[in-house]
Design a protein around this motif. Structure first.
Motif, PDB file in Angstrom:
ATOM      1  N   THR A  48       0.822  -1.215   0.000  1.00 23.94           N
ATOM      2  CA  THR A  48       0.000   0.000   0.000  1.00 23.94           C
ATOM      3  C   THR A  48       0.852   1.259   0.000  1.00 23.94           C
ATOM      4  O   THR A  48       0.410   2.319  -0.425  1.00 23.94           O
ATOM      5  N   ALA A  49       2.064   1.124   0.524  1.00 24.70           N
ATOM      6  CA  ALA A  49       3.000   2.246   0.593  1.00 24.70           C
ATOM      7  C   ALA A  49       4.381   1.677   0.869  1.00 24.70           C
ATOM      8  O   ALA A  49       4.515   0.546   1.360  1.00 24.70           O
ATOM      9  N   VAL A  50       5.400   2.442   0.543  1.00 22.00           N
ATOM     10  CA  VAL A  50       6.765   2.098   0.921  1.00 22.00           C
ATOM     11  C   VAL A  50       7.245   3.167   1.892  1.00 22.00           C
ATOM     12  O   VAL A  50       7.165   4.365   1.597  1.00 22.00           O
ATOM     13  N   LEU A  51       7.710   2.732   3.054  1.00 21.55           N
ATOM     14  CA  LEU A  51       8.204   3.644   4.073  1.00 21.55           C
ATOM     15  C   LEU A  51       9.655   3.319   4.384  1.00 21.55           C
ATOM     16  O   LEU A  51      10.081   2.157   4.287  1.00 21.55           O
ATOM     17  N   SER A  52      10.398   4.329   4.767  1.00 22.13           N
ATOM     18  CA  SER A  52      11.797   4.083   5.141  1.00 22.13           C
ATOM     19  C   SER A  52      11.884   3.267   6.421  1.00 22.13           C
ATOM     20  O   SER A  52      12.840   2.531   6.636  1.00 22.13           O
ATOM     21  N   SER A  53      10.864   3.389   7.271  1.00 20.16           N
ATOM     22  CA  SER A  53      10.857   2.654   8.543  1.00 20.16           C
ATOM     23  C   SER A  53       9.433   2.558   9.047  1.00 20.16           C
ATOM     24  O   SER A  53       8.525   3.236   8.539  1.00 20.16           O
ATOM     25  N   GLN A  54       9.233   1.715  10.067  1.00 22.93           N
ATOM     26  CA  GLN A  54       7.964   1.770  10.785  1.00 22.93           C
ATOM     27  C   GLN A  54       7.901   3.128  11.492  1.00 22.93           C
ATOM     28  O   GLN A  54       8.920   3.783  11.687  1.00 22.93           O
ATOM     29  N   THR A  55       6.706   3.563  11.845  1.00 24.12           N
ATOM     30  CA  THR A  55       6.538   4.942  12.299  1.00 24.12           C
ATOM     31  C   THR A  55       6.396   5.084  13.814  1.00 24.12           C
ATOM     32  O   THR A  55       6.218   6.197  14.306  1.00 24.12           O
ATOM     33  N   GLY A  56       6.458   3.972  14.548  1.00 22.46           N
ATOM     34  CA  GLY A  56       6.320   4.054  15.990  1.00 22.46           C
ATOM     35  C   GLY A  56       7.520   4.744  16.627  1.00 22.46           C
ATOM     36  O   GLY A  56       8.625   4.207  16.599  1.00 22.46           O
ATOM     37  N   SER A  57       7.322   5.925  17.167  1.00 22.78           N
ATOM     38  CA  SER A  57       8.373   6.706  17.848  1.00 22.78           C
ATOM     39  C   SER A  57       9.499   7.129  16.907  1.00 22.78           C
ATOM     40  O   SER A  57      10.571   7.524  17.367  1.00 22.78           O
ATOM     41  N   ILE A  58       9.291   7.043  15.603  1.00 21.36           N
ATOM     42  CA  ILE A  58      10.262   7.537  14.620  1.00 21.36           C
ATOM     43  C   ILE A  58       9.595   8.674  13.853  1.00 21.36           C
ATOM     44  O   ILE A  58       8.641   8.458  13.106  1.00 21.36           O
ATOM     45  N   LYS A  59      10.075   9.887  14.047  1.00 20.63           N
ATOM     46  CA  LYS A  59       9.447  11.054  13.426  1.00 20.63           C
ATOM     47  C   LYS A  59       9.995  11.354  12.037  1.00 20.63           C
ATOM     48  O   LYS A  59       9.291  11.915  11.187  1.00 20.63           O
ATOM     49  N   TYR A 128      -2.019   7.213  14.137  1.00 19.76           N
ATOM     50  CA  TYR A 128      -0.652   7.229  13.627  1.00 19.76           C
ATOM     51  C   TYR A 128      -0.473   8.455  12.725  1.00 19.76           C
ATOM     52  O   TYR A 128      -1.456   8.988  12.185  1.00 19.76           O
ATOM     53  N   PRO A 129       0.764   8.926  12.522  1.00 15.12           N
ATOM     54  CA  PRO A 129       1.009  10.175  11.781  1.00 15.12           C
ATOM     55  C   PRO A 129       0.440  10.204  10.371  1.00 15.12           C
ATOM     56  O   PRO A 129       0.079  11.267   9.872  1.00 15.12           O
ATOM     57  N   THR A 130       0.372   9.059   9.706  1.00  9.99           N
ATOM     58  CA  THR A 130      -0.077   9.023   8.309  1.00  9.99           C
ATOM     59  C   THR A 130      -1.591   8.862   8.177  1.00  9.99           C
ATOM     60  O   THR A 130      -2.121   8.938   7.071  1.00  9.99           O
TER      61      THR A 130
END
Length: 299
Positions: A48-59, A128-130
């Protein structure tokens, strides 16, 4: 020569896994693929998307929306006349992706296929941020059409549009389960599992479930590990789906997934690794063959 795969059944269950691909941090597809493969399933990823990392506690992370690519992949799968024993959705990156997931189930599922929705929206009372209010609204529609949904308690509150509470009574827990099962006024019977449900016992993690077919409420408990890892919800839902496709009952599948997540978290905690790394899945995958379960009971 074109080979048609229409209506050709294989001995290996085939799953369309609609999740994001996070490069760092064990979550989403980097969890679902190894878990379900280890359980004997063929996983066909639809990112569904490509992210550099999971978003938990990573801004500081990058996010690439793949809605347009998902549309094209779904069309190609339809041209192949593929069928899936399950359509399994997790993190969705845009409101329009809900339509794509619904389309997959309608065009490529079978009558007995399992439509599992893990409504990845947030945690600790926050989105979550997204995620956006529009995604929440569309996720309610998707959850209403699922056979099984596996929200955490924050996601329960967003789906039902009720205030988040850290503690609830047993009656409130049952009311939440029933309300989720009745979403959308659908005649379709669906099962609901709430992970990390509020529990009166401070050092205990509780999983609760409602089996609409038998009108039974189930719960399983495990000791609380004093740390939070990303991807545990993805791991739980993946093991649960694999267990159901292996013909475990709903409470057995819930208890099996809960046991695996607890063992993985406990082992990871013993190594004192950075929590943003996620659980050390590579060290715990062999335990899936053991078919270990948490104690479970009606409540």
């Amino acid at each position: 020569m074109k080979q048609s795969v229409k209506n050709i059944k294989t001995p290996v269950p085939r799953i369309a896994a609609v999740h994001d691909l996070s490069g760092y941090g064990r979550a989403s597809l980097t969890v679902a693929i190894p878990v379900l493969s280890a359980m004997g399933m063929q996983v066909c990823p639809l990112p569904t998307a490509v992210l550099s990392s999971q978003t938990g506690s990573i801004k500081d992370f990058s996010f690439f929306d793949l809605t347009a690519q998902m549309q094209e992949i779904a069309e190609k799968w339809e041209n192949l006349d593929l069928y899936f024993d399950s359509v399994y959705s997790g993190f969705l990156g845009s409101p329009a992706q809900v339509d794509i997931v619904e389309r997959l189930m309608a065009s490529l599922g079978k009558k007995e296929s399992i439509f599992l929705v893990d409504p990845v929206l947030g945690d600790d009372g926050k989105l979550y941020p997204t995620q956006t209010d529009e995604i929440v609204k569309n996720m309610r529609r998707l959850a209403a059409k699922a056979d099984i949904i596996t929200p955490n308690f924050t996601e329960v509150c967003f789906l039902l549009d009720v205030p988040y509470e850290e503690k609830i009574s047993t009656k409130q827990a049952k009311d939440c389960l029933k309300a989720l099962a009745d979403m959308g006024n659908s005649k379709k019977k669906k099962s609901v599992i709430i992970t990390s449900a509020p529990c009166e016992e401070e050092h205990i993690v509780r999983i609760i479930a409602y089996d609409t077919e038998n009108k039974q409420f189930w719960q399983a408990k495990s000791p609380r590990v004093p740390v939070s890892y990303p991807g545990t919800g993805d791991t739980f839902s993946s093991v649960l789906l694999g267990a159901l496709l292996q013909k475990d009952s709903l409470p057995m599948a819930m208890a099996r997934a809960g046991r695996f997540v607890y063992e993985a978290m406990h082992m990871t905690y013993s190594y004192n690794t950075p929590y943003i790394d996620g659980i050390m899945l590579e060290r715990t995958l062999p335990r899936l063959a053991c078919r270990e379960y948490l104690p479970f009971e009606e409540f």
